[in-house]
Design an enzyme around this catalytic site. Sequence first.
Site, PDB file in Angstrom:
ATOM      1  N   ASP A  71      46.153  54.161  52.401  1.00  0.00           N
ATOM      2  CA  ASP A  71      45.653  52.826  52.584  1.00  0.00           C
ATOM      3  C   ASP A  71      44.563  52.505  51.344  1.00  0.00           C
ATOM      4  O   ASP A  71      44.039  53.296  51.070  1.00  0.00           O
ATOM      5  CB  ASP A  71      44.955  52.700  54.032  1.00  0.00           C
ATOM      6  CG  ASP A  71      44.893  51.094  54.275  1.00  0.00           C
ATOM      7  OD1 ASP A  71      46.126  50.471  54.367  1.00  0.00           O
ATOM      8  OD2 ASP A  71      43.755  50.747  54.560  1.00  0.00           O
ATOM      9  N   TYR A 154      46.305  42.492  43.125  1.00  0.00           N
ATOM     10  CA  TYR A 154      45.159  41.921  42.297  1.00  0.00           C
ATOM     11  C   TYR A 154      45.131  42.483  40.983  1.00  0.00           C
ATOM     12  O   TYR A 154      44.467  42.194  40.209  1.00  0.00           O
ATOM     13  CB  TYR A 154      43.815  42.532  43.151  1.00  0.00           C
ATOM     14  CG  TYR A 154      43.646  41.836  44.396  1.00  0.00           C
ATOM     15  CD1 TYR A 154      43.099  40.542  44.551  1.00  0.00           C
ATOM     16  CD2 TYR A 154      43.915  42.598  45.587  1.00  0.00           C
ATOM     17  CE1 TYR A 154      42.815  40.069  45.565  1.00  0.00           C
ATOM     18  CE2 TYR A 154      43.697  41.894  46.763  1.00  0.00           C
ATOM     19  CZ  TYR A 154      43.115  40.604  46.906  1.00  0.00           C
ATOM     20  OH  TYR A 154      42.825  40.212  47.882  1.00  0.00           O
ATOM     21  N   LYS A 175      49.864  52.643  34.233  1.00  0.00           N
ATOM     22  CA  LYS A 175      48.807  52.258  35.244  1.00  0.00           C
ATOM     23  C   LYS A 175      48.790  53.365  36.314  1.00  0.00           C
ATOM     24  O   LYS A 175      47.882  53.856  36.751  1.00  0.00           O
ATOM     25  CB  LYS A 175      49.423  51.042  36.236  1.00  0.00           C
ATOM     26  CG  LYS A 175      48.346  50.589  37.228  1.00  0.00           C
ATOM     27  CD  LYS A 175      49.093  49.633  38.126  1.00  0.00           C
ATOM     28  CE  LYS A 175      48.343  49.774  39.640  1.00  0.00           C
ATOM     29  NZ  LYS A 175      48.978  48.556  40.558  1.00  0.00           N
TER      30      LYS A 175
END
Length: 202
Positions: A71, A154, A175
Amino acid sequence: MSDRLLLATKNCGKIEEMCDLLRGLSRLTLLTHDDIPFADVEETGVTFLANALLKARAASLETGLASLAEDAGLEVAALGGAPGVRSARFSGEPVDYARNNALLLEKLRGVADRRGRFVAVTVLYLPGGRVFTTSGSLDGAIASEPRGEGGFGYDPVFVPVGETRTLAEFALGEKNLVSHRHRSLEAMIPTIEQLLAEGALG
Ligand code: IMP
């Protein structure tokens, strides 16, 4: 002894990233919801850990398999850690990344402290109830406007420390190497290797 591990997520991006990192482990068979279906759980926890545990535990109890769940979300210092566990639905239902980013920028308009960090918590739940947890984070700052087309969530408004680009301006592979999720998952690898060596995954 079983060496099967169920990835307790239906998010394709997460599955791909988990498989990429874990497929090098010998004697480990990775299973997804395509192999063994399991039900969705409501993420009612108030921490990343609670939500990751909910997902891993539910999948393991339902399938009888060792299960791995994760999570994650964004914590912004000037907002007292929000959006946090509410990252996906920060601006309401249905989940809308562009609307979330617009709300975040609106709340930070004129705010000098732009510090934020992505956090990920990974939980490995074994049949019988043993639990292992790891976490990873990525520090950065919230940009003044969205930039870039890559990534999700985001990423267009998040600039990692030491960078001028937003995460949405990173190449995907680039990334993934620095992401909170990658760091958290990577930290779980020694535990999985140890359990495999002990034949204790199943
Ligand atoms: P999840 O629990 O990993 O699905 O993440 C919940 C929410 O946090 C997502 O819907 C995104 O809004 C945000 N989030 C998590 N990880 C990232 C990331 O790597 N980049 C951008 N947003 C993220």
